[in-house]
Enzyme design. Structure first.
Site, PDB file in Angstrom:
ATOM      1  N   CYS A   1      -5.606   4.441  -3.664  1.00 12.41           N
ATOM      2  CA  CYS A   1      -6.273   2.916  -3.365  1.00 12.41           C
ATOM      3  C   CYS A   1      -7.562   2.042  -4.481  1.00 12.41           C
ATOM      4  O   CYS A   1      -7.423   1.268  -4.069  1.00 12.41           O
ATOM      5  CB  CYS A   1      -6.574   2.658  -1.964  1.00 12.41           C
ATOM      6  SG  CYS A   1      -4.918   3.672  -0.924  1.00 12.41           S
TER       7      CYS A   1
ATOM      8  N   HIS B   1      -0.380   1.987  -6.045  1.00 11.49           N
ATOM      9  CA  HIS B   1      -0.133   2.826  -7.153  1.00 11.49           C
ATOM     10  C   HIS B   1       1.577   3.339  -6.187  1.00 11.49           C
ATOM     11  O   HIS B   1       3.023   2.837  -5.557  1.00 11.49           O
ATOM     12  CB  HIS B   1      -0.886   4.139  -6.884  1.00 11.49           C
ATOM     13  CG  HIS B   1      -0.985   3.505  -5.620  1.00 11.49           C
ATOM     14  ND1 HIS B   1      -0.406   4.452  -4.302  1.00 11.49           N
ATOM     15  CD2 HIS B   1      -2.646   3.259  -4.972  1.00 11.49           C
ATOM     16  CE1 HIS B   1      -1.596   4.264  -3.711  1.00 11.49           C
ATOM     17  NE2 HIS B   1      -2.328   4.444  -3.471  1.00 11.49           N
TER      18      HIS B   1
ATOM     19  N   ASP C   1       1.050  -1.583   0.003  1.00 14.66           N
ATOM     20  CA  ASP C   1       0.034   0.084   0.190  1.00 14.66           C
ATOM     21  C   ASP C   1       0.854   1.375   0.173  1.00 14.66           C
ATOM     22  O   ASP C   1       0.939   1.488   0.889  1.00 14.66           O
ATOM     23  CB  ASP C   1      -1.213  -0.308   1.243  1.00 14.66           C
ATOM     24  CG  ASP C   1      -2.365   1.220   0.889  1.00 14.66           C
ATOM     25  OD1 ASP C   1      -2.140   1.459   0.242  1.00 14.66           O
ATOM     26  OD2 ASP C   1      -2.644   1.042   2.051  1.00 14.66           O
ATOM     27  N   ASP C   2       0.340   1.738  -1.526  1.00 14.00           N
ATOM     28  CA  ASP C   2       1.624   3.525  -1.389  1.00 14.00           C
ATOM     29  C   ASP C   2       3.469   3.144  -1.553  1.00 14.00           C
ATOM     30  O   ASP C   2       4.093   4.465  -1.284  1.00 14.00           O
ATOM     31  CB  ASP C   2       1.182   4.179  -0.239  1.00 14.00           C
ATOM     32  CG  ASP C   2      -0.477   5.081  -0.281  1.00 14.00           C
ATOM     33  OD1 ASP C   2      -0.630   3.982  -0.332  1.00 14.00           O
ATOM     34  OD2 ASP C   2      -0.521   5.689   0.709  1.00 14.00           O
TER      35      ASP C   2
ATOM     36  N   HIS D   1     -10.653  -1.945   1.442  1.00 14.81           N
ATOM     37  CA  HIS D   1     -10.682  -0.376   0.735  1.00 14.81           C
ATOM     38  C   HIS D   1     -12.089  -0.778  -0.104  1.00 14.81           C
ATOM     39  O   HIS D   1     -11.947   0.235  -1.414  1.00 14.81           O
ATOM     40  CB  HIS D   1      -9.474   0.229   0.272  1.00 14.81           C
ATOM     41  CG  HIS D   1     -10.200   1.394   0.262  1.00 14.81           C
ATOM     42  ND1 HIS D   1      -9.263   2.348   0.041  1.00 14.81           N
ATOM     43  CD2 HIS D   1     -11.081   1.864   1.389  1.00 14.81           C
ATOM     44  CE1 HIS D   1      -9.400   4.325   0.480  1.00 14.81           C
ATOM     45  NE2 HIS D   1     -10.972   3.697   1.110  1.00 14.81           N
TER      46      HIS D   1
ATOM     47  N   LYS E   1       1.415   9.269  -5.957  1.00 15.52           N
ATOM     48  CA  LYS E   1       0.248   9.270  -5.223  1.00 15.52           C
ATOM     49  C   LYS E   1      -0.758  10.638  -5.890  1.00 15.52           C
ATOM     50  O   LYS E   1      -0.581  11.607  -5.055  1.00 15.52           O
ATOM     51  CB  LYS E   1       0.039   8.751  -3.927  1.00 15.52           C
ATOM     52  CG  LYS E   1      -1.282   8.685  -3.603  1.00 15.52           C
ATOM     53  CD  LYS E   1      -1.356   8.158  -1.499  1.00 15.52           C
ATOM     54  CE  LYS E   1      -2.801   7.701  -1.042  1.00 15.52           C
ATOM     55  NZ  LYS E   1      -2.822   7.090   0.029  1.00 15.52           N
TER      56      LYS E   1
ATOM     57  N   HIS F   1       1.471   2.890   4.574  1.00 21.10           N
ATOM     58  CA  HIS F   1       0.507   3.522   4.379  1.00 21.10           C
ATOM     59  C   HIS F   1       0.536   3.721   5.439  1.00 21.10           C
ATOM     60  O   HIS F   1       0.323   3.583   7.219  1.00 21.10           O
ATOM     61  CB  HIS F   1      -1.161   2.645   4.075  1.00 21.10           C
ATOM     62  CG  HIS F   1      -1.767   4.787   3.848  1.00 21.10           C
ATOM     63  ND1 HIS F   1      -1.856   5.812   4.872  1.00 21.10           N
ATOM     64  CD2 HIS F   1      -2.629   4.664   2.997  1.00 21.10           C
ATOM     65  CE1 HIS F   1      -3.612   5.999   4.418  1.00 21.10           C
ATOM     66  NE2 HIS F   1      -3.027   5.449   2.602  1.00 21.10           N
TER      67      HIS F   1
END
Length: 587
Positions: A81, A349, A41-42, A142, A373, A296
């Site tokens: 996300c 991403h 994530d991220d 999510h 992002k 994240h």
């Protein structure tokens, strides 16, 4: 006799060899390999060693790259996300499923919103279920939970093809950790606090004026004004004041196990669940999607990894995630499943450049690529790691610099499972196996379309006969401050309005010569400028003709907090529980 014995031994040896080769080939080309998907994530493409980082230690992810295939032009379908993961799960641009937003809310905001991945979308998990796979999701979802009631679970993973779910139906936020500044709609919360304080001050002033006789006003008016102020405060504080309880929860299937979640043991729980899933299903084909909460914000990291990296808390968090990858890969090895498992690692991403705490960087590094992002067009927001491993089937240590997409996982793993792609809808992903195995040298993608919400910001054209990778930017964000490379004044770059610049003619780059998108080409510097722009323009029009109107899942109404949709492990609003207890061991 000796001749007969010799012949007998020779026949046994040949038979054994044939049997071994047959076993080896069948093991390598098993029509139903296990599927193990890691999605961070991220995470920025520049954050891991095999993509050039020399200061953050990621030995386990790097091992995957050494033992498999590394993609250097792997592209997310969205820079945030919710839409990116919707595209990953369905193999379709998020605008096709209604998971692309036309307003400033580009990701789901609440567990108690009514938006989410529509039930009529067919995920790869659902197709693999039909092929006899046991499917599991560990970690972040999510993609929504409910539609009309707190228990209809219309958007839940179990309604989208997963047999087992353990994790967060939402995403990590600063709000999930005590003593952190609010992250969810922080600017709006600040305004609401200000308005509430103004109303309270007005009530106090009117009351004081009435008591001292300085203001001629009736008590009824003051009471009504006070009541309106209270209603206003309750209307917003009942949601934003309890984000930790409403959004920061853990679920096992449909049951809430922690509300709010205890971050100090979350990583341990996720790892335990992933390893347990592999052990339980070692005798049958499985799909395991490990959707990390790392990296994240708030970057909660266990004590074992704190202050161990050279990049502060962010580096610590990356190294903890890499360690978890290693432990899950060790579980595969222990069960003898390594050679029969198709393994994939990626990020949803690019890293968030604006995530900072004073001088400390809390977001990822996107290497040489511009942006991050939230930016739908610039490479830093959408170019991500992409690593595949399948010993004996995919070559080891190979790098491929062809345009590929996270959406490609959909047709690739459906093909490996022996499934059939849906024929009643457009699938934008392409089967990667020929490219990964080296039987073809070029990606099937000629054009890739880069959206920011529902707004098309850029288009990539792979001109295969020349090797050029043209990219035309129709819209770019306005950086704050100018030239900073990110939107530090806003927290994340917008997709439309005064925060973007429209380009006519579009900015044009050849990524094969200028991957950092530093020098836009012009008609004076590029002889084929107009030809390329026209070609991309025609492809864009053809693409738009394939789009059909669908309900927008991220509309203002759908992303609003709705008390009647709130997942609750008690009687609403008394929602708190801890069913995990002290059953886990620290990392």
């Amino acid at each position: 006799v000796s001749l007969l014995n010799f012949r007998r031994h020779l026949m046994l040896a040949l038979t054994s060899c044939l049997l071994w080769n047959t076993f080896d080939v069948s093991a390598a080309m098993d029509p139903k390999p296990n599927i193990l998907l890691f999605v961070a994530d991220d995470l920025g493409i520049g954050d891991i060693g095999c993509y050039g980082n020399t200061t953050i230690r990621t030995p386990n992810i790097d091992r995957l790259a050494r033992e498999g295939v590394k993609l250097t032009q792997h592209i997310a379908a969205a820079p945030l996300c919710t839409p990116s993961r919707a595209a990953f799960l369905t193999g379709r641009y998020p605008i096709r499923s209604g998971m692309a937003s036309s307003n400033r809310y580009r990701a789901l905001q609440w567990n108690a919103g009514s938006g989410g991945l529509p039930a009529n979308e067919t995920t790869f998990a659902r197709l693999l279920q039909k092929q006899g796979y046991t499917t599991g999701l560990i970690g972040k979802w999510h993609q929504g939970v409910n539609c009309e009631s707190f228990s209809d679970h219309c958007h839940h993973p179990l309604n989208h093809g997963f047999d087992y779910f353990y994790g967060m139906p939402f995403t990590l936020l600063n709000n999930c950790q005590e003593n952190k500044p609010p992250e969810l709609d922080a600017a709006l919360q600040a305004k609401l606090w200000l308005y509430s304080q103004i109303i309270a001050l007005a009530v106090f002033t009117l009351t004081a004026g009435r008591l001292t006789g300085l203001i001629s006003i009736s008590w009824r008016t003051i009471t009504c004004f006070t009541l309106v102020g209270c209603i206003f405060f309750i209307s917003w504080y009942s949601s934003y004041g309890f984000v930790q309880y409403w959004n920061c929860i853990l679920m096992r299937n449909h049951d809430i196990t922690e509300q709010p979640m205890r971050l100090e043991r979350t990583a341990s729980l996720m790892l335990k669940e992933a390893v347990s899933f592999i052990k339980r299903n070692r005798q049958r084909p499985f799909l395991l999607f490990v959707s990390f909460l790392h990296v994240h914000t708030p970057l909660f990291t266990t004590a074992r990894f704190l202050r161990k990296s050279r990049h502060g808390l962010y580096g610590d968090n990356v190294e903890e995630m890499d360690w978890m990858v290693g432990k899950i890969l060790d579980a595969l090895d222990k069960e003898g499943l390594k050679n029969n498992t198709f393994t994939y690692f990626a990020s949803d991403h690019g890293g968030q450049l604006e995530a900072q705490d004073g001088s400390a960087q809390l977001g990822g590094w996107n290497g040489i690529y511009k942006g991050g992002k939230g930016m739908g067009g610039w490479e830093g927001g959408i170019r991500v790691p992409g690593i595949f491993r399948w010993p004996g089937v995919l070559p080891a240590g190979m790098a491929i610099d062809e345009p590929t997409s996270l959406m490609d996982l959909y047709p690739t793993i459906v093909h490996l499972a022996g499934g059939i792609l849906p024929r009643d809808r457009v699938i934008d992903g392409r089967n990667l196996m020929p490219l990964l195995q080296g039987s073809v040298q070029q990606s099937e993608h000629e054009f890739l379309f880069h959206y920011c919400g529902s707004y098309l910001h850029a288009v990539r054209w792979h001109q295969k006969n020349s090797g050029a990778i043209w990219k035309a930017h129709y819209v770019t964000p306005v950086f704050q401050p100018p030239g900073a490379g990110a939107c530090y004044g806003k927290g994340i770059c917008p997709c439309f309005g005064e925060g973007v610049t429209h380009h006519d003619p579009p900015l044009l780059f050849d990524l094969s010569r200028d991957p950092s998108e530093a020098k836009p080409l012009t008609a004076e510097t590029e002889p084929f400028f107009h030809t390329v722009i026209e070609k991309i323009g025609r492809a864009t029009e053809e693409h738009r003709r394939t789009l059909t109107p669908v309900p927008e899942q991220l509309s203002f109404y759908n992303i609003m907090w709705k008390p009647w949709l709130q997942p609750c492990c008690g009687t609403f609003p008394f929602c708190w529980c801890d069913k995990e207890g002290d059953s886990t061991h620290s990392l």
